[in-house]
Each structure stands twice: as structure tokens, then as C-alpha cells.
Design a protein around this motif. Sequence first.
Motif, PDB file in Angstrom:
ATOM      1  N   ALA A  24       3.250  62.800  61.814  1.00 56.40           N
ATOM      2  CA  ALA A  24       2.464  61.725  61.192  1.00 56.40           C
ATOM      3  C   ALA A  24       3.161  60.368  61.287  1.00 56.40           C
ATOM      4  N   LYS A  25       2.467  59.414  61.889  1.00 65.24           N
ATOM      5  CA  LYS A  25       3.025  58.056  62.009  1.00 65.24           C
ATOM      6  C   LYS A  25       3.388  57.480  60.647  1.00 65.24           C
ATOM      7  N   ASN A  26       2.449  57.535  59.698  1.00 70.17           N
ATOM      8  CA  ASN A  26       2.690  56.843  58.428  1.00 70.17           C
ATOM      9  C   ASN A  26       3.766  57.524  57.578  1.00 70.17           C
ATOM     10  N   ARG A  95       3.311  45.899  58.965  1.00 64.96           N
ATOM     11  CA  ARG A  95       3.501  45.815  57.514  1.00 64.96           C
ATOM     12  C   ARG A  95       4.492  46.826  56.956  1.00 64.96           C
ATOM     13  N   ALA A  96       4.558  48.012  57.571  1.00 66.22           N
ATOM     14  CA  ALA A  96       5.445  49.037  57.015  1.00 66.22           C
ATOM     15  C   ALA A  96       6.903  48.592  57.058  1.00 66.22           C
ATOM     16  N   SER A  97       7.191  47.559  57.865  1.00 66.30           N
ATOM     17  CA  SER A  97       8.574  47.104  57.928  1.00 66.30           C
ATOM     18  C   SER A  97       9.015  46.495  56.593  1.00 66.30           C
ATOM     19  N   SER A 120      -5.480  42.235  61.124  1.00 65.63           N
ATOM     20  CA  SER A 120      -6.886  42.408  61.475  1.00 65.63           C
ATOM     21  C   SER A 120      -7.652  43.221  60.431  1.00 65.63           C
ATOM     22  N   LEU A 121      -6.963  43.721  59.409  1.00 69.29           N
ATOM     23  CA  LEU A 121      -7.671  44.446  58.340  1.00 69.29           C
ATOM     24  C   LEU A 121      -7.955  43.516  57.161  1.00 69.29           C
ATOM     25  N   GLY A 122      -7.785  42.208  57.363  1.00 70.49           N
ATOM     26  CA  GLY A 122      -8.055  41.252  56.295  1.00 70.49           C
ATOM     27  C   GLY A 122      -6.789  40.975  55.503  1.00 70.49           C
ATOM     28  N   SER A 123      -6.958  40.416  54.306  1.00 64.94           N
ATOM     29  CA  SER A 123      -5.816  40.031  53.490  1.00 64.94           C
ATOM     30  C   SER A 123      -5.116  41.289  52.968  1.00 64.94           C
ATOM     31  N   ARG A 124      -3.818  41.376  53.187  1.00 67.35           N
ATOM     32  CA  ARG A 124      -3.088  42.560  52.700  1.00 67.35           C
ATOM     33  C   ARG A 124      -1.805  42.104  52.007  1.00 67.35           C
ATOM     34  N   PRO A 125      -1.926  41.719  50.735  1.00 68.64           N
ATOM     35  CA  PRO A 125      -0.738  41.206  50.036  1.00 68.64           C
ATOM     36  C   PRO A 125       0.285  42.311  49.738  1.00 68.64           C
ATOM     37  N   SER A 165      -1.503  51.928  45.455  1.00 64.72           N
ATOM     38  CA  SER A 165      -1.060  51.488  46.784  1.00 64.72           C
ATOM     39  C   SER A 165      -0.050  52.461  47.409  1.00 64.72           C
ATOM     40  N   VAL A 166      -0.345  52.864  48.649  1.00 66.06           N
ATOM     41  CA  VAL A 166       0.555  53.759  49.389  1.00 66.06           C
ATOM     42  C   VAL A 166       1.886  53.032  49.646  1.00 66.06           C
ATOM     43  N   GLY A 167       1.786  51.811  50.176  1.00 62.73           N
ATOM     44  CA  GLY A 167       2.993  51.077  50.558  1.00 62.73           C
ATOM     45  C   GLY A 167       3.878  50.773  49.356  1.00 62.73           C
ATOM     46  N   ALA A 168       3.274  50.349  48.240  1.00 62.02           N
ATOM     47  CA  ALA A 168       4.088  50.031  47.063  1.00 62.02           C
ATOM     48  C   ALA A 168       4.745  51.302  46.536  1.00 62.02           C
ATOM     49  N   LYS A 190      -1.229  59.369  46.068  1.00 62.64           N
ATOM     50  CA  LYS A 190      -1.093  60.832  46.114  1.00 62.64           C
ATOM     51  C   LYS A 190      -1.158  61.368  47.544  1.00 62.64           C
ATOM     52  N   GLU A 191      -1.113  60.462  48.508  1.00 63.58           N
ATOM     53  CA  GLU A 191      -1.276  60.851  49.910  1.00 63.58           C
ATOM     54  C   GLU A 191      -0.205  61.872  50.338  1.00 63.58           C
ATOM     55  N   PRO A 192      -0.532  62.750  51.290  1.00 70.79           N
ATOM     56  CA  PRO A 192       0.460  63.715  51.783  1.00 70.79           C
ATOM     57  C   PRO A 192       1.749  63.050  52.278  1.00 70.79           C
ATOM     58  N   ILE A 329     -11.396  50.316  50.910  1.00 65.36           N
ATOM     59  CA  ILE A 329      -9.960  50.003  50.879  1.00 65.36           C
ATOM     60  C   ILE A 329      -9.656  48.666  51.573  1.00 65.36           C
ATOM     61  N   PHE A 330     -10.126  48.509  52.811  1.00 65.43           N
ATOM     62  CA  PHE A 330      -9.840  47.280  53.557  1.00 65.43           C
ATOM     63  C   PHE A 330     -11.126  46.687  54.120  1.00 65.43           C
ATOM     64  N   ASP A 331     -10.992  45.485  54.683  1.00 67.56           N
ATOM     65  CA  ASP A 331     -12.084  44.834  55.381  1.00 67.56           C
ATOM     66  C   ASP A 331     -11.988  45.303  56.840  1.00 67.56           C
ATOM     67  N   ARG A 332     -12.722  46.352  57.205  1.00 68.95           N
ATOM     68  CA  ARG A 332     -12.431  47.056  58.451  1.00 68.95           C
ATOM     69  C   ARG A 332     -13.672  47.387  59.253  1.00 68.95           C
ATOM     70  N   PHE A 333     -14.548  46.408  59.481  1.00 66.81           N
ATOM     71  CA  PHE A 333     -15.780  46.730  60.200  1.00 66.81           C
ATOM     72  C   PHE A 333     -15.981  45.894  61.463  1.00 66.81           C
ATOM     73  N   ASP A 370      -7.563  46.621  66.672  1.00 69.22           N
ATOM     74  CA  ASP A 370      -6.630  47.375  65.839  1.00 69.22           C
ATOM     75  C   ASP A 370      -6.661  48.860  66.177  1.00 69.22           C
ATOM     76  N   LEU A 371      -5.703  49.562  65.605  1.00 68.58           N
ATOM     77  CA  LEU A 371      -5.464  50.961  65.960  1.00 68.58           C
ATOM     78  C   LEU A 371      -6.674  51.870  65.761  1.00 68.58           C
ATOM     79  N   ARG A 372      -7.224  51.880  64.559  1.00 66.20           N
ATOM     80  CA  ARG A 372      -8.295  52.846  64.277  1.00 66.20           C
ATOM     81  C   ARG A 372      -9.626  52.421  64.902  1.00 66.20           C
TER      82      ARG A 372
HETATM   83  C1  EPZ Z   1      -1.191  52.465  54.138  1.00 70.85           C
HETATM   84  O1  EPZ Z   1      -1.270  51.042  54.160  1.00 70.85           O
HETATM   85  C2  EPZ Z   1      -1.259  52.929  55.566  1.00 70.85           C
HETATM   86  N1  EPZ Z   1      -0.131  52.378  56.305  1.00 70.85           N
HETATM   87  C3  EPZ Z   1      -2.594  52.493  56.185  1.00 70.85           C
HETATM   88  O2  EPZ Z   1      -2.672  53.008  57.489  1.00 70.85           O
HETATM   89  C4  EPZ Z   1      -3.741  53.078  55.358  1.00 70.85           C
HETATM   90  O3  EPZ Z   1      -4.950  52.589  55.858  1.00 70.85           O
HETATM   91  C5  EPZ Z   1      -3.578  52.660  53.890  1.00 70.85           C
HETATM   92  O4  EPZ Z   1      -2.271  53.041  53.402  1.00 70.85           O
HETATM   93  C6  EPZ Z   1      -4.615  53.295  52.982  1.00 70.85           C
HETATM   94  O5  EPZ Z   1      -4.526  54.680  53.051  1.00 70.85           O
HETATM   95  C7  EPZ Z   1       1.040  52.996  56.265  1.00 70.85           C
HETATM   96  O6  EPZ Z   1       1.222  54.018  55.634  1.00 70.85           O
HETATM   97  C8  EPZ Z   1       2.137  52.412  57.071  1.00 70.85           C
HETATM   98  P1  EPZ Z   1      -2.199  50.265  50.407  1.00 70.85           P
HETATM   99  P2  EPZ Z   1      -0.837  50.182  52.896  1.00 70.85           P
HETATM  100  O7  EPZ Z   1      -1.014  49.534  49.878  1.00 70.85           O
HETATM  101  O8  EPZ Z   1       0.313  50.870  52.248  1.00 70.85           O
HETATM  102  C9  EPZ Z   1      -4.199  46.409  48.286  1.00 70.85           C
HETATM  103  C10 EPZ Z   1      -3.177  52.857  59.821  1.00 70.85           C
HETATM  104  O9  EPZ Z   1      -4.152  52.523  60.546  1.00 70.85           O
HETATM  105  N2  EPZ Z   1      -2.813  45.964  47.984  1.00 70.85           N
HETATM  106  O10 EPZ Z   1      -2.455  51.643  49.893  1.00 70.85           O
HETATM  107  O11 EPZ Z   1      -0.665  48.782  53.340  1.00 70.85           O
HETATM  108  C11 EPZ Z   1      -4.485  46.442  49.773  1.00 70.85           C
HETATM  109  O12 EPZ Z   1      -4.840  45.166  50.260  1.00 70.85           O
HETATM  110  C12 EPZ Z   1      -2.837  52.087  58.573  1.00 70.85           C
HETATM  111  O13 EPZ Z   1      -2.424  53.800  60.077  1.00 70.85           O
HETATM  112  C13 EPZ Z   1      -2.594  44.797  47.266  1.00 70.85           C
HETATM  113  O14 EPZ Z   1      -3.537  44.082  46.895  1.00 70.85           O
HETATM  114  O15 EPZ Z   1      -2.135  50.310  52.002  1.00 70.85           O
HETATM  115  C14 EPZ Z   1      -5.576  47.485  49.853  1.00 70.85           C
HETATM  116  O16 EPZ Z   1      -6.824  46.895  49.541  1.00 70.85           O
HETATM  117  C15 EPZ Z   1      -3.494  50.796  58.408  1.00 70.85           C
HETATM  118  N3  EPZ Z   1      -1.307  44.446  46.968  1.00 70.85           N
HETATM  119  C16 EPZ Z   1      -5.223  48.487  48.754  1.00 70.85           C
HETATM  120  O17 EPZ Z   1      -4.340  47.758  47.872  1.00 70.85           O
HETATM  121  C17 EPZ Z   1      -0.228  45.182  47.340  1.00 70.85           C
HETATM  122  O18 EPZ Z   1       0.931  44.809  47.024  1.00 70.85           O
HETATM  123  C18 EPZ Z   1      -4.503  49.742  49.228  1.00 70.85           C
HETATM  124  O19 EPZ Z   1      -3.500  49.392  50.177  1.00 70.85           O
HETATM  125  C19 EPZ Z   1      -0.460  46.371  48.076  1.00 70.85           C
HETATM  126  C20 EPZ Z   1      -1.759  46.744  48.382  1.00 70.85           C
END
Ligand code: EPZ
Length: 420
Positions: A24-26, A95-97, A120-125, A165-168, A190-192, A329-333, A370-372
Motif C-alpha cells: 500500500a502506497k499510503n 503532501r505526505a512529506s 489538484s484535489l482543491g484546498s488541503r490545509p 484526518s488520516v494525515g493528522a 480508522k483506515e487500515p 472528502i475532497f473536491d475531486r470531479f 491526478d493519480l486516481r
Molecule cells: C489521505 O490524505 C490519503 N493520502 C489520500 O490519498 C486519501 O484520499 C485521504 O487520506 C482520504 O482517505 C495519504 O495517505 C498519503 P485527510 P490526507 O487529512 O491525509 C481536511 C491518494 O490518491 N483536512 O484525511 O491528506 C481535508 O482537506 C490520496 O492516494 C483539513 O481541513 O487526507 C479533507 O477534506 C490523495 N485540515 C479531510 O480533512 C487538516 O489539517 C480529510 O483529509 C487535514 C485535513
Amino acid sequence: MYSLDKYVVIGGTPLSGQVSVSGAKNSALALIVAAALAEDECVLKNVPHESDVYTIIEILQDLGVKTDFVGSTLRVDGSCIRSYQAPYELVRKMRASFYTAGLLLARLGKAEVPLPGGCSLGSRPVDYHIKGFQAMGADVQIEHGMLKAEVTKLVGSKIYINRSSVGATVNLMIAASLAEGTTVLENAAKEPEIVDLASFLNSMGAKVKGAGTNVIKIEGVKRLRGTEYSIIPDRIEAGTLMIATAITGGDVVIKDLVPEHVRSVVLNLQEAGVKIEESLSEIRVKAPERPKAVDVETAPYPGFPTDLQQPFVALMSIAEGTSIIRENIFDRFRYVDELRRMGADIKVEHGTAIVRGVPKLTGAPVETTDLRAGAALIVASLAAEGVTEISGIEHIDRGYENIEEKLRSLGAKISRVSID
Ligand code: EPZ
């Protein structure tokens, strides 16, 4: 590393045979950074060869981390990490960096990491990540597009993560594992991939409990040790292959996956009339001639993944009936314009795609940004009549390992050609 190639696909062949899913990449992106928390070498197995993985490796090398990537085994030695400044050009790419912020605060008490820009998925703070670091005692400034954070020693804290948030969740798990005291992450993802990160951290000597539920407790430890660990299969690649089989009316056994991780995809494909047989680590997908329309809404795990919304829309574009696909989740259309060029009848309104199934798609020159979206165009091209040329495939290289070879082994007529 990035190619300027394109895919040329002649559609219309039902996929058949067997194919294995890569790591898994992520998960890989999170675990590679977490590996540098240890004071000696970690060995990661089942690491996919994808350009996002190469980018995170390059960033770590820039920070002084030693790496060695042979086959699908990556060795990461964080003992010599020395720089707290992550390189702008590489961090901007992905972003994962930003996970390096958690790593550097935990290891060096200081981090200077460029803020990831819009994409390209819109604003991602990254505000949830930053609030978490502050709650753990870090002094955080944003200056010149850069996060500058400093702390004598991170301290455990109770942190509520907005929108799961997955990343946070990843960043704060990384930071908290070497903090003083216990961190409680509420409303955690709760993602795998989160469960994978917790298992990996625990095998390094961390004390993480509750991953896979929405409350994760991390009792900080003084140091983490090297370990050997195998990354979980890529559920998004698995889902993409299932959907590709479904759109071509094919019959494919997808191997080396965790069926539980693709439960929402299985249920929606079954509703569309696709037959699914499951065993411990395999799924057989047997598709009808034409799928039925299904309504889908993306949601955090175990809901339908936003990363499969695009290929699923491609599938629904040839379904019998009209489907409503809501993206939460994102602006992805944006890619639907390209599917329309192939004859799809899709209207997007307020984060919802209304997909009126057409009997067939026709090949066209299309481009992915973008990727997907790239995955959606591949899926569509496999079923389309005639030739589809997909450009922008450097985005697909970011997160699908050997996808054209895998599809070719299933009978698809897809080739990669140099743009000039
Ligand atoms: C992860 O992104 C994945 N990336 C994404 O995969 C995936 O689409 C996404 O989770 C949702 O499952 C990696 O794991 C590297 P989030 P992430 O934080 O962590 C908002 C792919 O194609 N938000 O769960 O960036 C955010 O804008 C990618 O493989 C804030 O507002 O996603 C979104 O609307 C793309 N502030 C929502 O929360 C923050 O500080 C969920 O994003 C963080 C997020």
C-alpha cells in the motif's frame, strides 16, 4: 523519475486471469517516515516502486537518513538524522512529506518544513496537524510558507482531530511515540493504513493502543529500535483492479489482498450485479455483461474510499440506469470532463455526480491531472471502443506499481509509449 510517457489503450477485451496486489502506497509513505524514528535500522518489506515512495525516500536522505531499496525491501537507518530542514522542492511535490514535521519534532525537537500547497484535489490545509503539535507543547510559527516548530521535549496531550484526518492522525502518532507521557487522539482516523502504522510502531517498541477505533492512546517511550515489518496490500489498487474487471465484463482472481479492507467496494459491486467470491487473501470478480447503476457516497473508512470514487464513476458511466455519486472528502470531479470526451453522460452539481449510463464509451485522447483520475481513465479506456491515449501518466506512476504490466497480463491491450 517522472516520465512524459502516455498510455495507448485499445479497449474491448474482457480481463481474465490472476493478478497480485502490491504494497500500500499510503501505508508505505507513513511507515517509511516512522522508520526514521528508530535509532538503528528498520527493514520494510512489500514496499511498492512508485514515484511518491521515491520522493519520500529522497526527502529522508536529505535529512541525513540512510536508505537502501532493493527489490521490494527498503532499509531505513535514522541513526544519523541531522538536518531539521526539509527540502522545499521535494516537499511541495507531495503532501505526505509533511509527516517529516512529526518525525523531526520527535527526534530533534525542531522542524522547518514547507507547507504543502494547494493541489489538484482543491484546498488541503494542515491546520489539524499544527494544532496537534501545539497541544503537545511545540512553539509553531508559519513564516515564508514554512512551518517552523520547536520544542524542548514533546509532551503527551489529549487531542481531538477534526474530520478524522488520516494525515493528522499519522503525523501525531509519529510525534507522540517519543513524547513524554500519554497522548490520546480522539476522533482519530480508522483506515487500515493507521492500523498498519500502529503495528509497525509497536514492533519498534512503541506503546500504541486503539488503532482501528476512533480513540488511539500512545504512551511515549524514550527510544525506538529497528525492526523488520511487511506493509499491508494496497486496498485502493485492489479496488481499482476489481472495478477494471467489472467494466470489461471480465473474470479475474485478485490475489494478495485483505478482503476486509475492500468490503465497501465488494458490497457496491455486488449491488451492481458483479459476482464476488472471497477467500482468505483472494477475491474472484466475475462481471455481468453490463453493470446496474448504484448510488455511492464517499466516507472515511470503513465507508467507500474517496480514492476509488473516480474509477467507480467510470464504471457507472456504462451502467444500466442513473447513479448518484456523492464526494464528501475532497473536491475531486475535474476528470469527468475527460470521461465526457469518451462519451460519458455525467453532470456534477454541489459535490455530486449524476451519471446516466450509456451503452458504450468510445476511445479519445484524454489527459489526467491526478493519480486516481488517471485510474478512472485507464478503467474507462479498457471498456471503450477503439483507441484511447492517456497523457499525464506521471500522476499514475505516483501510486500504481507496474499497472500496465499487470493489466497486460490479464489480456488488456495497453502500452506505454514515449510522448515524442
Ligand atoms: C489521505 O490524505 C490519503 N493520502 C489520500 O490519498 C486519501 O484520499 C485521504 O487520506 C482520504 O482517505 C495519504 O495517505 C498519503 P485527510 P490526507 O487529512 O491525509 C481536511 C491518494 O490518491 N483536512 O484525511 O491528506 C481535508 O482537506 C490520496 O492516494 C483539513 O481541513 O487526507 C479533507 O477534506 C490523495 N485540515 C479531510 O480533512 C487538516 O489539517 C480529510 O483529509 C487535514 C485535513
